[in-house]
Design an enzyme around this catalytic site. Structure first.
Site, PDB file in Angstrom:
ATOM      1  N   ASP A   1       8.874   9.971  36.690  1.00 58.02           N
ATOM      2  CA  ASP A   1       7.449   9.440  36.362  1.00 58.02           C
ATOM      3  C   ASP A   1       7.124   8.596  35.017  1.00 58.02           C
ATOM      4  O   ASP A   1       7.498   9.299  33.870  1.00 58.02           O
ATOM      5  CB  ASP A   1       6.686  10.854  36.317  1.00 58.02           C
ATOM      6  CG  ASP A   1       5.107  10.614  36.106  1.00 58.02           C
ATOM      7  OD1 ASP A   1       4.813   9.376  36.061  1.00 58.02           O
ATOM      8  OD2 ASP A   1       4.274  11.463  36.525  1.00 58.02           O
TER       9      ASP A   1
ATOM     10  N   ASP B   1       3.481   1.535  37.307  1.00 57.57           N
ATOM     11  CA  ASP B   1       3.572   2.989  37.555  1.00 57.57           C
ATOM     12  C   ASP B   1       4.331   3.581  38.688  1.00 57.57           C
ATOM     13  O   ASP B   1       4.483   2.618  39.825  1.00 57.57           O
ATOM     14  CB  ASP B   1       2.109   3.652  37.906  1.00 57.57           C
ATOM     15  CG  ASP B   1       1.895   5.171  38.093  1.00 57.57           C
ATOM     16  OD1 ASP B   1       2.801   5.889  37.096  1.00 57.57           O
ATOM     17  OD2 ASP B   1       1.503   5.776  38.885  1.00 57.57           O
TER      18      ASP B   1
END
Ligand SMILES: *[C@@H]1O[C@H](CO)[C@@H](O)[C@H](O)[C@H]1NC(C)=O
Ligand SMILES: *[C@@H]1O[C@H](CO)[C@@H](O)[C@H](O)[C@H]1NC(C)=O
Ligand SMILES: *[C@@H]1O[C@H](CO)[C@@H](O)[C@H](O)[C@H]1NC(C)=O
Length: 441
Positions: free
Chosen positions: A122, A321
């Site tokens: 992440d 992201d």
């Protein structure tokens, strides 16, 4: 715009997943060969990969998984928006971080002797945590057993790292903390152990050891935050990896599902286009870039400048992201892109919707390319990165959507579907992000 689920969207995803499941018979090499690389490279698996223990198990639970996945993508946007909107900076983990479920996983080995754990990757998170054995309320299948590791130790209350966790508590001498969000909560202790990534042992790595979880939103895997704030992997491996990494995210559709996460400046691509990385002092973990325009086919679409402008005070701007699936653009930007896309496909061809996707077609189309124009770098996406497509249902959709229409919708998110089969290089020391097309196999 809310990404609601229609049966059609569901069936499209079910189709996608069922075609994935057939590949399980092909038995890809899921065994651990991260060690074969001389460079610091880890395999990256999609959460639905045959190599992932978190893949949906049966058609019925796939449906539930997809429901969860879609719901979590929506939550992801709320999480990112809240990160941007919140004034306070909580370095290791705000409570909100426990509710997200990133899409790609890597293998880490923790302790001595090594215990293999899967960690979600992440880029918008600084935290690293794993469920620890004996954890109440955690999924039991994948937990780290501290008692079996000779190098394990707790972080003491007085240690400087303990000041970086939210609401630290000094019960005995150990540093513990709780995270809460909505109806879910996690009780963890801050610990250290040797973490081995590929063949690189990182001694005394500081991470959260989850002891107790309540509520339904705690993902079963660990979390490996690749953000750049304090206590992040980048901060803790500064000497080893010099805040440099790249990844290639495999496509959902690929016959075999491993991509790669390459840590450190060695073996990074030389031929790659760069755009400057921007820093938001209030949200130091997010990777902001300057998106200046968007081209659909050959035409640069008309987007009001505030929709794309970087603003460190409000947190507005564009981020890369790894955890959001479909790119979200703030509404005026999305509308402009979508309208030009529809115009190029042809005004006479009927447009339909599919859940949160509003530009879908039930006849074959010739789609224009979409180019994200960043400062110094144009990235033209091939149709595989732009369209989701169901062969059986015969429906094709532009796989982007408007960011949720609320006060926080100031963030454009370049999401993982649009990054698949590209190498994305995060070069923090030189403040730049690189993108090059690369099939991840
Ligand atoms: C993917 O395919 C390549 C070549 O076909 C093979 O070398 C590699 O081991 C495969 N990877 C996985 C995870 O199956
Ligand atoms: C965390 O929650 C546990 C109960 O689950 C409680 O005993 C403990 O005191 C809490 N710790 C903090 C730091 O609030
Ligand atoms: C990006 O494309 C535009 C034309 O659409 C061109 O003017 C510009 O120079 C390109 N930028 C780079 C960095 O190649």
């Amino acid at each position: 715009m809310k990404l609601s689920l229609t049966p059609l969207l569901l069936s499209l995803f079910l189709l996608l997943i069922s075609s994935l499941s057939q590949l399980q018979g092909l038995t890809p090499k899921c065994d651990d060969d991260d060690n074969n690389h001389h460079t610091s490279t880890l395999k990256v698996f999609h959460i639905f990969s045959p190599c992932s223990p978190f893949k949906p198990q049966t058609p019925i639970s796939w449906e539930q998984t997809i429901l969860q996945l879609q719901a979590k993508d929506q939550k992801r946007m709320e999480y990112l928006s809240s990160l941007v909107a919140t004034r306070s900076v909580v370095p290791i983990a705000s409570g909100r971080q426990i509710t997200q479920s990133p899409t790609y996983i890597v293998r880490a080995k923790i302790g001595t002797p090594k215990q293999t754990l899967l960690m979600a990757m992440d880029t918008s998170n600084d935290v690293a945590w794993v469920p620890c054995s004996g954890c109440l309320g955690c999924s039991s299948s994948t937990a780290f057993a501290p008692s079996k590791s000779t190098t394990f130790r707790g972080v003491r209350c007085g240690a400087s790292q303990c000041k970086q966790v939210p609401n630290p508590k000094c019960g005995g001498s150990a540093c513990t903390f709780n995270l809460t969000y909505g109806s879910s909560s996690v009780a963890a202790s801050l610990v250290q152990d040797t973490v081995t990534l590929a063949t690189d042992p990182i001694p005394a790595y500081t991470f959260g050891c989850i002891r107790k979880a309540t509520g339904s939103s705690v993902p079963p895997q660990g979390l490996l935050g690749l953000g750049r704030g304090p206590l992040s992997l980048l901060s803790q491996t500064q000497k080893l990896y010099q805040s440099t990494f790249s990844y290639c995210l495999p496509s959902f559709k690929a016959l075999n599902f491993s991509g790669s996460l390459r840590l450190g400046p060695v073996a990074q691509p030389k031929r790659i286009k760069f755009t400057p990385l921007l820093r938001n002092p209030r949200r130091s973990s997010l990777y902001y870039v300057n998106l200046v325009a968007i081209r659909v086919g050959r035409r640069i679409v008309d987007i009001p400048p505030p929709a794309l402008a970087f603003n460190p005070t409000t947190g507005a701007g564009t981020i890369f992201d790894s955890g959001t699936v479909f790119t979200r653009l703030v509404e005026p930007a999305y509308i402009a892109v979508r309208n030009e896309f529809r115009r190029r496909v042809g005004r006479k061809i009927a447009v339909t919707t599919l859940g949160g996707f509003d530009t879908c077609y039930t006849v074959p189309i010739v789609a224009p390319t979409i180019t994200f124009m960043f400062s110094g770098m144009n990235v033209t996406l091939p149709t595989d990165n732009i369209l989701i497509h169901s062969t059986a249902g015969g429906i094709t959709c532009l796989a982007m959507a408007a960011a949720p229409d609320n006060v926080n919708s100031v963030l454009n998110v370049i999401a993982n579907m649009q990054q698949q089969n590209h190498r994305v290089l995060f070069d923090v020391p030189n403040s730049r992000l690189g993108v090059a097309r690369e099939p991840c196999t």
